[in-house]
Design a protein around this motif. Structure first.
Motif, PDB file in Angstrom:
ATOM      1  N   PHE A  59       1.107  -1.439   0.227  1.00 30.14           N
ATOM      2  CA  PHE A  59      -0.154  -0.072  -0.284  1.00 30.14           C
ATOM      3  C   PHE A  59       1.130   1.756   0.113  1.00 30.14           C
ATOM      4  CE2 PHE A  59      -2.957  -3.318   1.539  1.00 30.14           C
ATOM      5  CZ  PHE A  59      -3.778  -2.688   1.024  1.00 30.14           C
ATOM      6  N   PRO A  60       0.673   2.383  -0.597  1.00 34.59           N
ATOM      7  CA  PRO A  60       1.248   3.736  -0.542  1.00 34.59           C
ATOM      8  C   PRO A  60       1.407   3.833   1.007  1.00 34.59           C
ATOM      9  CG  PRO A  60      -0.939   3.846  -1.443  1.00 34.59           C
ATOM     10  CD  PRO A  60      -0.915   2.675  -1.364  1.00 34.59           C
ATOM     11  N   SER A  61       1.487   3.464   1.818  1.00 33.97           N
ATOM     12  CA  SER A  61       1.667   4.230   3.185  1.00 33.97           C
ATOM     13  C   SER A  61       1.231   2.771   4.464  1.00 33.97           C
ATOM     14  CB  SER A  61       1.360   4.878   3.804  1.00 33.97           C
ATOM     15  OG  SER A  61      -0.044   5.500   4.130  1.00 33.97           O
ATOM     16  N   TYR A  62       2.240   2.820   5.685  1.00 30.33           N
ATOM     17  CA  TYR A  62       1.195   2.069   6.769  1.00 30.33           C
ATOM     18  C   TYR A  62      -0.126   2.826   7.064  1.00 30.33           C
ATOM     19  CZ  TYR A  62       1.776  -0.473  11.340  1.00 30.33           C
ATOM     20  OH  TYR A  62       1.039  -1.294  12.754  1.00 30.33           O
ATOM     21  N   ALA A  63      -0.219   3.810   6.881  1.00 29.67           N
ATOM     22  CA  ALA A  63      -1.651   3.945   7.056  1.00 29.67           C
ATOM     23  C   ALA A  63      -2.657   3.593   6.179  1.00 29.67           C
ATOM     24  CB  ALA A  63      -1.668   6.146   7.394  1.00 29.67           C
ATOM     25  N   ALA A  64      -2.268   3.899   4.631  1.00 30.53           N
ATOM     26  CA  ALA A  64      -3.197   3.213   3.910  1.00 30.53           C
ATOM     27  C   ALA A  64      -3.408   2.237   4.654  1.00 30.53           C
ATOM     28  CB  ALA A  64      -2.472   3.207   2.704  1.00 30.53           C
ATOM     29  N   ALA A  65      -2.188   0.871   4.478  1.00 31.18           N
ATOM     30  CA  ALA A  65      -2.593  -0.493   4.550  1.00 31.18           C
ATOM     31  C   ALA A  65      -3.728  -0.369   5.611  1.00 31.18           C
ATOM     32  CB  ALA A  65      -1.161  -1.627   5.200  1.00 31.18           C
ATOM     33  N   ARG A  66      -3.364  -0.290   6.933  1.00 29.64           N
ATOM     34  CA  ARG A  66      -4.878  -0.437   8.295  1.00 29.64           C
ATOM     35  C   ARG A  66      -5.794   0.354   7.466  1.00 29.64           C
ATOM     36  NH1 ARG A  66      -3.660  -1.787  13.688  1.00 29.64           N
ATOM     37  NH2 ARG A  66      -5.716  -1.841  12.546  1.00 29.64           N
ATOM     38  N   ALA A  67      -6.114   1.328   7.221  1.00 31.88           N
ATOM     39  CA  ALA A  67      -7.096   1.606   6.718  1.00 31.88           C
ATOM     40  C   ALA A  67      -7.571   0.341   6.039  1.00 31.88           C
ATOM     41  CB  ALA A  67      -6.436   3.568   5.466  1.00 31.88           C
ATOM     42  N   PHE A  68      -7.379   0.053   5.147  1.00 33.46           N
ATOM     43  CA  PHE A  68      -7.817  -0.788   3.989  1.00 33.46           C
ATOM     44  C   PHE A  68      -8.607  -2.384   4.782  1.00 33.46           C
ATOM     45  CE2 PHE A  68      -6.147  -5.641   3.532  1.00 33.46           C
ATOM     46  CZ  PHE A  68      -6.875  -5.934   2.670  1.00 33.46           C
ATOM     47  N   TYR A  69      -7.259  -2.509   6.207  1.00 37.22           N
ATOM     48  CA  TYR A  69      -7.426  -3.345   7.114  1.00 37.22           C
ATOM     49  C   TYR A  69      -8.886  -3.386   7.920  1.00 37.22           C
ATOM     50  CZ  TYR A  69      -7.408  -7.550   9.973  1.00 37.22           C
ATOM     51  OH  TYR A  69      -7.911  -8.638  11.272  1.00 37.22           O
ATOM     52  N   ASP A  70      -8.932  -2.334   7.913  1.00 40.06           N
ATOM     53  CA  ASP A  70     -10.258  -1.828   8.660  1.00 40.06           C
ATOM     54  C   ASP A  70     -11.424  -1.323   7.331  1.00 40.06           C
ATOM     55  OD1 ASP A  70      -8.563  -2.053  10.873  1.00 40.06           O
ATOM     56  OD2 ASP A  70      -8.290   0.064  11.057  1.00 40.06           O
ATOM     57  N   SER A  71     -11.515  -1.185   6.386  1.00 37.81           N
ATOM     58  CA  SER A  71     -12.848  -0.783   5.360  1.00 37.81           C
ATOM     59  C   SER A  71     -13.173  -2.144   5.319  1.00 37.81           C
ATOM     60  CB  SER A  71     -11.466  -0.114   4.533  1.00 37.81           C
ATOM     61  OG  SER A  71     -11.644  -1.867   3.983  1.00 37.81           O
ATOM     62  N   ALA A  72     -14.657  -0.842   5.474  1.00 39.57           N
ATOM     63  CA  ALA A  72     -15.902  -1.283   5.248  1.00 39.57           C
ATOM     64  C   ALA A  72     -16.162  -2.559   4.339  1.00 39.57           C
ATOM     65  CB  ALA A  72     -17.471  -0.960   4.689  1.00 39.57           C
ATOM     66  N   GLU A  73     -14.739  -2.446   3.255  1.00 43.52           N
ATOM     67  CA  GLU A  73     -14.931  -3.700   1.845  1.00 43.52           C
ATOM     68  C   GLU A  73     -14.317  -4.486   2.552  1.00 43.52           C
ATOM     69  OE1 GLU A  73     -14.991   1.416   0.207  1.00 43.52           O
ATOM     70  OE2 GLU A  73     -13.829  -0.003   2.257  1.00 43.52           O
ATOM     71  N   TYR A  74     -13.072  -4.665   3.292  1.00 38.84           N
ATOM     72  CA  TYR A  74     -12.159  -5.610   3.716  1.00 38.84           C
ATOM     73  C   TYR A  74     -13.184  -6.469   5.443  1.00 38.84           C
ATOM     74  CZ  TYR A  74      -8.595  -8.793   4.539  1.00 38.84           C
ATOM     75  OH  TYR A  74      -7.936  -9.847   5.085  1.00 38.84           O
ATOM     76  N   ARG A  75     -13.725  -5.938   5.887  1.00 40.46           N
ATOM     77  CA  ARG A  75     -14.629  -6.226   6.701  1.00 40.46           C
ATOM     78  C   ARG A  75     -15.571  -7.626   5.752  1.00 40.46           C
ATOM     79  NH1 ARG A  75     -14.589  -2.084   9.560  1.00 40.46           N
ATOM     80  NH2 ARG A  75     -16.416  -1.101   9.141  1.00 40.46           N
ATOM     81  N   LYS A  76     -15.997  -6.833   4.998  1.00 41.88           N
ATOM     82  CA  LYS A  76     -16.612  -8.118   3.958  1.00 41.88           C
ATOM     83  C   LYS A  76     -15.991  -9.164   3.671  1.00 41.88           C
ATOM     84  CE  LYS A  76     -20.153  -7.659   0.523  1.00 41.88           C
ATOM     85  NZ  LYS A  76     -20.532  -6.415  -0.956  1.00 41.88           N
ATOM     86  N   ALA A  77     -15.096  -8.754   3.923  1.00 39.78           N
ATOM     87  CA  ALA A  77     -14.068  -9.766   2.636  1.00 39.78           C
ATOM     88  C   ALA A  77     -13.772 -10.885   4.278  1.00 39.78           C
ATOM     89  CB  ALA A  77     -12.750  -9.425   1.941  1.00 39.78           C
ATOM     90  N   ARG A  78     -14.064 -10.663   5.006  1.00 33.35           N
ATOM     91  CA  ARG A  78     -13.745 -11.439   6.468  1.00 33.35           C
ATOM     92  C   ARG A  78     -14.518 -12.094   6.795  1.00 33.35           C
ATOM     93  NH1 ARG A  78     -10.573  -6.674   8.585  1.00 33.35           N
ATOM     94  NH2 ARG A  78     -12.653  -6.573  10.726  1.00 33.35           N
ATOM     95  N   GLN A  79     -15.387 -11.248   6.659  1.00 36.77           N
ATOM     96  CA  GLN A  79     -16.794 -12.136   7.005  1.00 36.77           C
ATOM     97  C   GLN A  79     -17.446 -13.336   5.996  1.00 36.77           C
ATOM     98  OE1 GLN A  79     -19.378  -8.983   7.478  1.00 36.77           O
ATOM     99  NE2 GLN A  79     -19.457  -8.239   9.092  1.00 36.77           N
ATOM    100  N   ALA A  80     -16.734 -12.901   4.401  1.00 37.95           N
ATOM    101  CA  ALA A  80     -16.713 -14.058   3.502  1.00 37.95           C
ATOM    102  C   ALA A  80     -15.842 -15.359   4.119  1.00 37.95           C
ATOM    103  CB  ALA A  80     -16.817 -13.450   2.594  1.00 37.95           C
ATOM    104  N   ARG A  81     -14.833 -14.939   4.482  1.00 34.47           N
ATOM    105  CA  ARG A  81     -13.524 -16.073   5.095  1.00 34.47           C
ATOM    106  C   ARG A  81     -14.056 -16.817   6.271  1.00 34.47           C
ATOM    107  NH1 ARG A  81      -8.623 -12.161   6.665  1.00 34.47           N
ATOM    108  NH2 ARG A  81      -8.716 -13.020   8.838  1.00 34.47           N
ATOM    109  N   GLU A  82     -14.843 -16.410   6.936  1.00 39.00           N
ATOM    110  CA  GLU A  82     -15.025 -16.627   8.657  1.00 39.00           C
ATOM    111  C   GLU A  82     -15.619 -17.938   8.127  1.00 39.00           C
ATOM    112  OE1 GLU A  82     -17.964 -15.801  12.022  1.00 39.00           O
ATOM    113  OE2 GLU A  82     -17.117 -14.039  10.837  1.00 39.00           O
ATOM    114  N   GLY A  83     -14.148 -18.881   8.994  1.00 36.06           N
ATOM    115  CA  GLY A  83     -14.753 -20.261   9.303  1.00 36.06           C
ATOM    116  C   GLY A  83     -13.340 -20.961   8.067  1.00 36.06           C
TER     117      GLY A  83
END
Length: 95
Positions: A59-83
């Motif tokens: 990612f362009p910066s450490y803050a951008a990487a953290r923002a990705f992980y905490d984002s609504a878009e990635y939260r949707k992905a994490r929910q999809a992979r649960e289990g």
């Protein structure tokens, strides 16, 4: 300016479910200006242990990487992979 990296080691237990996760996570990475540096592929353990798959995203910066992980878009992905597998994931600042 240093980049931010997300590094994940993955062991998949439900491949079909992980395919859905990959679809959503790919969209989330693109939405946050991330770039896949490694996504699976050949690997060999030189020391210690590793899971079957390693993923590195820049990612362009450490803050951008953290923002990705905490984002609504990635939260949707994490929910999809649960289990669907075992993940070890870190965020690191680097060159």
């Amino acid at each position: 300016m240093p980049f931010g990296y997300i590094i994940a080691n993955v062991h998949t237990t439900r491949p079909e479910q992980m395919a859905e996760y990959r679809r959503w996570s790919t969209e989330a990475v693109a939405a946050h200006d991330g770039e896949f540096i490694a996504r699976g592929g050949q690997q060999q353990v030189l020391e210690g242990t590793a899971h079957e798959r390693t993923v590195i995203i820049r990612f362009p910066s450490y803050a951008a990487a953290r923002a990705f992980y905490d984002s609504a878009e990635y939260r949707k992905a994490r929910q999809a992979r649960e289990g669907a597998g075992v993940f070890n994931m870190i965020c690191v600042e680097g060159l």
